[in-house]
Design a protein around this motif. Structure first.
Motif: not given
Length: 248
Positions: A17-21, A101-109, A119-126
C-alpha cells in the motif's frame, strides 16, 4: 551480467500500500484529499482498510477503504483546530484479510513523477508530512451516516452532512473532484445543523462501482471596483463520501 530468479509455488497473495503525495498543506479544522493505492500481487483481491498510526488527537481519516474491485481510492484527512507551528509526520498502516488471517502492512509515502514527458512512476519517500495552515474558519463537518450512499442511475440522491460552529456560505459552489462518469453535484440546501447535498447519477454511470466522492468548495471572486474580475478560489473539501452505484 544478468540474473533471473524464478519462484514456483502455490500462490502467495499479498499487497503493498502507498499514499500520495508525500507532503501536503492542510487547513486546520478542514479536510484535505489524499490518494491511497494498493499493488495487488499473486492474486490478492481483498479490500484494504487504511488507518492512522499513533496520530495526534483529533486527526482523522475519512473514506480510507480500498474496495476489492479497486486499486486506488481518494480519501480525506481531517485536521483538528490547532495552531499552525511546524510540519507533522504521520504514519499509516494497511489492514486486510488473507484467508482467515489478518495482515497488517505499513503504507509507503510516495510521489507521482513523470519521466521523459510520458512515463509516470510512483517514487517512494521516507516520510509523510503535513504542514498545517490557518485559512479562515471552516465549518466542522461530519457525514450524518457512515453507510455508503447508494446511487441509482437516472435518479437524484441526498447526502446529509452535519456542521457545527458555522455553516456553508450560500455563495459557495460545490464540485465533485475526479468523479466517476455520470455523477454530478446538482445543488445543496442549508439546514439548521448542516446541509443536504444533492447528487445526480446519470444512466451512463458504471453500475456496481464502489468508491469515494471528494467534493470541493469554490468561492466566486471578490468584485473590486475598476478591476477585472478574478478567478474562483478553493476553500476546502467535504469529508470523503463513500458510495456504491446500484446495479440494475
Amino acid at each position: 551480467a544478468h540474473a533471473y530468479r524464478l519462484r514456483i509455488s502455490a500462490p502467495q497473495p499479498r499487497f503493498r500500500a502507498m499514499v500520495t503525495p508525500s507532503a501536503i498543506l492542510a487547513t486546520v479544522g478542514g479536510h484535505t484529499p489524499l490518494r491511497f493505492l494498493v499493488d495487488r500481487q499473486d492474486g490478492f483481491t481483498g479490500p484494504v482498510e487504511i488507518e492512522l498510526v499513533d496520530a495526534p488527537k483529533g486527526w482523522l481519516l475519512h473514506g480510507a477503504r480500498i474496495p476489492s474491485s479497486r486499486d486506488q481510492i481518494r480519501a480525506t484527512l481531517e485536521l483538528p483546530k490547532l495552531k499552525p507551528d511546524q510540519p507533522v509526520e504521520l504514519h499509516f498502516r494497511a489492514i486486510a484479510m488473507r484467508g482467515e488471517r489478518e495482515v497488517v502492512s505499513p503504507v509507503t509515502p510516495a510521489d507521482d513523477r513523470m519521466q521523459a514527458f510520458l512515463w509516470r512512476h510512483l517514487v517512494s519517500t521516507e516520510q509523510f508530512l503535513v504542514m498545517p495552515r490557518s485559512r479562515g474558519r471552516p465549518p466542522v463537518m461530519k457525514l450524518a451516516s457512515d453507510e455508503a450512499v447508494r446511487l441509482v442511475p437516472g435518479t437524484t440522491s441526498d447526502v446529509r452532512i452535519m456542521t457545527s460552529g458555522a455553516n456553508l456560505p450560500l455563495a459557495v459552489r460545490l464540485v465533485a473532484s475526479e468523479p466517476p462518469p455520470g455523477i454530478v453535484v446538482e445543488d445543496f440546501g442549508l439546514l439548521a445543523d448542516g446541509f443536504i447535498l444533492k447528487l445526480r447519477t446519470e444512466e451512463s454511470a458504471p453500475a456496481g462501482l464502489e468508491g469515494n466522492l471528494v467534493i470541493e468548495g469554490w468561492m466566486p471572486p471578490k468584485a473590486k471596483p475598476g478591476k477585472k474580475a478574478g478567478r474562483p478560489y478553493p476553500v476546502g473539501a467535504l469529508p470523503a463520501i463513500p458510495f456504491i452505484i446500484a446495479t440494475p
